[in-house]
Write a protein that holds these residues in place. Structure first.
Motif, short mmCIF file in Angstrom:
data_model
loop_
_atom_site.label_atom_id
_atom_site.label_comp_id
_atom_site.label_asym_id
_atom_site.label_seq_id
_atom_site.Cartn_x
_atom_site.Cartn_y
_atom_site.Cartn_z
N THR A 177 -0.17 -32.39 6.11
CA THR A 177 -0.32 -33.64 5.36
C THR A 177 -1.78 -34.06 5.23
O THR A 177 -2.64 -33.62 5.99
CB THR A 177 0.44 -34.78 6.06
N LYS A 178 -2.02 -34.94 4.28
CA LYS A 178 -3.34 -35.54 4.11
C LYS A 178 -3.54 -36.72 5.06
O LYS A 178 -4.65 -37.06 5.41
CB LYS A 178 -3.53 -36.00 2.66
N GLY A 179 -2.45 -37.36 5.41
CA GLY A 179 -2.52 -38.53 6.28
C GLY A 179 -1.13 -38.97 6.67
O GLY A 179 -0.13 -38.47 6.13
N LEU A 180 -1.06 -39.93 7.59
CA LEU A 180 0.25 -40.39 8.06
C LEU A 180 1.03 -41.06 6.94
O LEU A 180 2.26 -40.90 6.84
CB LEU A 180 0.07 -41.36 9.23
N GLY A 181 0.35 -41.80 6.07
CA GLY A 181 1.03 -42.43 4.95
C GLY A 181 1.62 -41.40 4.00
O GLY A 181 2.73 -41.59 3.47
N ASP A 182 0.91 -40.31 3.81
CA ASP A 182 1.40 -39.22 2.97
C ASP A 182 2.69 -38.65 3.56
O ASP A 182 3.66 -38.38 2.84
CB ASP A 182 0.32 -38.14 2.88
N PHE A 183 2.73 -38.47 4.88
CA PHE A 183 3.93 -37.98 5.54
C PHE A 183 5.07 -38.99 5.41
O PHE A 183 6.21 -38.61 5.13
CB PHE A 183 3.65 -37.70 7.01
N ALA A 184 4.76 -40.28 5.62
CA ALA A 184 5.80 -41.32 5.57
C ALA A 184 6.44 -41.40 4.18
O ALA A 184 7.64 -41.69 4.06
CB ALA A 184 5.20 -42.67 5.96
N ASP A 185 5.65 -41.17 3.14
CA ASP A 185 6.19 -41.28 1.78
C ASP A 185 7.26 -40.24 1.48
O ASP A 185 8.21 -40.51 0.74
CB ASP A 185 5.04 -41.15 0.76
N ASP A 186 7.12 -39.04 2.06
CA ASP A 186 8.10 -37.98 1.78
C ASP A 186 8.16 -37.00 2.96
O ASP A 186 7.64 -35.88 2.88
CB ASP A 186 7.72 -37.25 0.50
N PRO A 187 8.78 -37.41 4.09
CA PRO A 187 8.79 -36.55 5.28
C PRO A 187 9.42 -35.18 5.03
O PRO A 187 8.94 -34.16 5.56
CB PRO A 187 9.62 -37.36 6.29
N MET A 188 10.49 -35.10 4.23
CA MET A 188 11.20 -33.85 4.03
C MET A 188 10.35 -32.83 3.27
O MET A 188 10.64 -31.62 3.28
CB MET A 188 12.52 -34.09 3.29
N LYS A 189 9.31 -33.30 2.61
CA LYS A 189 8.39 -32.40 1.92
C LYS A 189 7.64 -31.52 2.93
O LYS A 189 7.25 -30.39 2.61
CB LYS A 189 7.41 -33.21 1.08
N TYR A 190 7.46 -32.04 4.15
CA TYR A 190 6.65 -31.35 5.16
C TYR A 190 7.46 -30.88 6.36
O TYR A 190 7.01 -30.01 7.10
CB TYR A 190 5.54 -32.28 5.65
N TYR A 191 8.63 -31.43 6.55
CA TYR A 191 9.37 -31.22 7.80
C TYR A 191 10.36 -30.07 7.70
O TYR A 191 11.20 -30.02 6.80
CB TYR A 191 10.12 -32.50 8.18
N ASP A 192 10.24 -29.13 8.62
CA ASP A 192 11.19 -28.04 8.74
C ASP A 192 11.69 -28.04 10.19
O ASP A 192 10.92 -27.75 11.12
CB ASP A 192 10.53 -26.70 8.41
#
Length: 511
Positions: A177-192
Motif C-alpha cells: 500500500t501507499k498508506g494506511l488510508g489507501d489500505f482502509a479504502d479497499d482492504p481486499m485489494k491488498y489482503y490475501d
C-alpha cells in the motif's frame, strides 16, 4: 604526676591536654557518624520499601502467583509483561518461558513450546506471559488449575495504526500500500489470507485470542467468541484506560502498588507537533521519519508512509476489523461495569496515587525527568530496546549516582522485554561456565547498526532474513515425552463447515 611522666622536652602540660581533647572529640565524632549513617542510610535508599510502595490497603487477600497473561499485539502489553517479570523475579517465581522469544506464535500454542516443560503437572510454573496465539487446552497442561487469566485490548482503529507502523515491511497486505488510508479504502485489494504475516492486517485481537480471524462476521459468532473469552479470562484490561486498568489489576491480584507502577515500554516515537512536543498519548501515532540504517556513523532516515485517516476511513477500518470491534465494545462496557462496582470516587483517588508514585519513581530512577530517548542515545547497550521495522522504539537512561539497591530496582522497570527474557532464562536454566556465551550487549560498536541482537545462542533459534523475532525457525526439538516435534504442526483452529449449526469453532483440536 603528668609532669613527672612527660619529660619537659616533649612540651608543656597544656599542650597534652589539648591534644587529648582533640583525640576525644575525633573519636566521638566518628562514633556519632557511624550511628548517624546507620540510622539514616536505609531512609536514603528505601523508596522501594517505603509505605508508599504498598499503596492503599487491600484487606486480607493473598497475592496471586499463578498468572496467565495473554500478551496481545500493540496494546501496551510489553509494559504489562514487565510488571509480571519484575514481580516474578523479586519473588523467585518460575516463568513458562518460550524456547525462543514467543510461544510458537503465530501457530496456536502448544505446551511443548515452553522451555523445561516435562508433561502435565511435572513442573510448577507460576507466570506465563510471552506472545502466543491462545489455545486453552494446551495452556492448561502448563498452568495450575487456580491460575488467574487476564489480557488487554485496544480500540481496533488505533491498533490498526500501530500494527501498520510496526509491520509495514512484514505483512504483505501492508507492504503493497501507499498508506494506511489507501489500505482502509479497499482492504481486499491488498489482503490475501493465505500469505504469511497477513494476520497482522485483520482482526488481530481475535487472532491472538485463538479464533479464526478471516471468518465472515455475524452477531451470533461474535457473541459466541466474547462468551468464550469471558469464560476463561477473569479480567480484560483496556489500553486507552491504562491507569484505571492497573488499579483493577492490582486489586484482582492483591499486589502492592509498586508492582503495577510502570514506565511505558516498547513505545514508538510520537509525531512531533508544531509546538515541538509529541502529540497524542504514548500509544499514539508513529513518527514521520525513522532511522533505518547507519553508514559511517551518520543515521540514515526513511519517510514513513502516510498514516493519516479520514473519519470515513476510520469507519471502514472498524468494518474491516468487525470481530475486533465487537470484542472491544463488549469488554469496554464490562470494564466500566467493573469500575462502577469498584467505585468511581475510589478509582479516581487510587489513580491519582498511582500517578504520583510513578512521577516520584521517575524522578529517582530516570535521567532527564523520565523523558524517553532514541535507542542509539542510550549509552548502556544492555538496555537499548530492540528496533522493529521503520519506526523508532524508545527507551530510558538511568539516573547516574544511584545506590546499588535503588539502581537494581529501577533497572527492572526499564529493562527491555527481550533482554529481560534472556536474563530470566539464564537464571532458570543456568549453563556450565565453559558453555556460557557472552551476554547480550545491545547495539554493536560505533559505526555499526544500533539494532539490538537477541541472544539466540541460548534458545537454539535462528533469525531468517532480518532481526525481527517474528521471522524465525527453530532447530529440531523433542517434546516432553521425547517424541519428535513436527516443524509445521497443523493449525489447532479449523473453520466451521456448517455455520448454521454452530456459529464458530474455538480452541478445538483438528485431527
Amino acid at each position: 604526676m603528668l609532669r613527672w611522666l612527660v619529660p619537659a622536652r616533649l612540651g608543656p602540660v597544656w599542650m597534652w591536654k589539648v591534644l587529648l581533647l582533640f583525640v576525644a572529640l575525633a573519636f566521638a565524632g566518628q562514633l556519632l557518624g557511624v550511628i548517624f549513617n546507620k540510622s539514616v542510610h536505609p531512609v536514603t535508599r528505601s523508596i522501594f520499601s517505603s509505605p508508599d510502595a504498598q499503596g492503599p490497603s487491600l484487606g486480607s487477600c493473598q497475592p496471586h502467583n499463578h498468572i496467565m497473561f495473554l500478551k496481545t499485539h500493540k496494546t501496551a502489553s510489553s509494559t504489562v509483561l514487565n510488571m509480571l517479570y519484575r514481580f516474578g523475579e523479586e519473588h523467585d517465581l518460575r516463568f513458562a518461558l518460550p524456547l525462543g522469544y514467543q510461544l510458537g506464535y503465530p501457530l496456536p500454542f502448544n505446551a511443548h513450546r515452553v522451555k523445561g516443560y516435562q508433561g502435565p503437572n511435572a513442573v510448577e510454573f507460576h507466570i506465563m506471559g510471552n506472545h502466543m496465539r491462545f489455545y486453552k487446552p494446551e495452556v492448561e497442561k502448563v498452568m495450575p488449575a487456580d491460575t488467574f487469566y487476564f489480557s488487554i485490548i485496544r480500540d481496533p482503529v488505533a491498533l490498526a495504526e500501530s500494527s501498520f507502523a510496526y509491520y509495514k515491511e512484514v505483512a504483505p497486505a501492508f507492504r503493497k500500500t501507499k498508506g494506511l488510508g489507501d489500505f482502509a479504502d479497499d482492504p481486499m485489494k491488498y489482503y490475501d489470507p493465505r500469505l504469511r504475516n497477513n494476520h497482522y492486517a485483520r482482526n488481530l485481537l481475535w487472532f491472538d485470542f485463538g479464533m479464526d480471524h478471516n471468518i465472515n462476521f455475524s452477531v451470533a459468532l461474535a457473541k459466541h467468541g466474547v462468551a468464550m473469552i469471558r469464560q476463561t479470562f477473569k479480567l480484560i484490561l483496556v489500553s486507552e484506560y491504562f491507569d484505571q486498568s492497573m488499579i483493577l489489576l492490582r486489586h484482582a491480584l492483591c499486589w502492592p502498588l509498586d508492582a503495577v507502577v510502570s514506565f511505558s515500554l516498547n513505545a514508538r516515537q510520537q509525531k512531533p507537533s508544531n509546538t515541538g512536543r509529541t502529540s497524542g498519548s504514548w500509544v499514539g501515532r508513529a513518527a514521520d521519519i525513522a532511522i533505518v540504517g547507519n553508514r559511517g556513523g551518520i543515521p540514515q532516515f526513511k519517510a514513513l508512509p502516510n498514516m493519516s485517516l479520514t473519519e470515513e476511513q476510520r469507519e471502514k477500518l472498524r468494518r474491516w476489523n468487525a470481530l475486533d470491534w465487537y470484542v472491544y465494545k463488549a469488554f469496554n462496557q464490562t470494564f466500566w461495569e467493573e469500575v462502577t462496582k469498584f467505585g468511581h470516587a475510589k478509582m479516581e483517588e487510587e489513580v491519582a496515587i498511582l500517578r504520583t508514585r510513578r512521577e516520584e519513581l521517575a524522578r529517582v530512577c530516570l535521567k532527564d525527568g523520565g523523558k524517553p530517548v532514541e535507542a542509539h542515545r542510550i549509552r548502556d547497550k544492555s538496555i537499548r530496546p530492540f528496533q522493529s521495522g521503520l519506526i523508532k522504539i524508545l527507551g530510558y537512561e538511568l539516573q547516574p549516582g544511584l545506590d546499588a539497591v535503588t539502581r537494581a530496582a529501577c533497572l527492572r522497570m526499564i529493562r527491555p522485554e527481550i533482554q529481560y527474557k534472556d536474563l530470566l532464562d539464564a537464571k532458570q536454566f543456568p549453563r556450565a561456565p565453559a558453555a556460557q556465551a557472552q551476554p547480550p550487549q545491545g547495539a554493536p560498536e560505533a559505526g555499526k547498526s544500533s539494532v539490538f541482537r537477541p541472544d539466540l545462542s541460548r534458545t537454539g533459534e535462528r533469525v531468517l532474513g532480518g532481526d525481527a523475532p517474528e521471522r524465525k525457525m527453530l532447530e529440531p526439538q523433542r517434546d516432553w515425552d521425547r517424541s519428535h516435534l513436527l516443524r509445521n504442526n497443523q493449525t489447532l483452529m479449523q473453520r466451521q463447515e456448517n455455520r448454521k449449526s454452530s456459529p464458530t469453532l474455538l480452541w478445538r483440536v483438528s485431527h
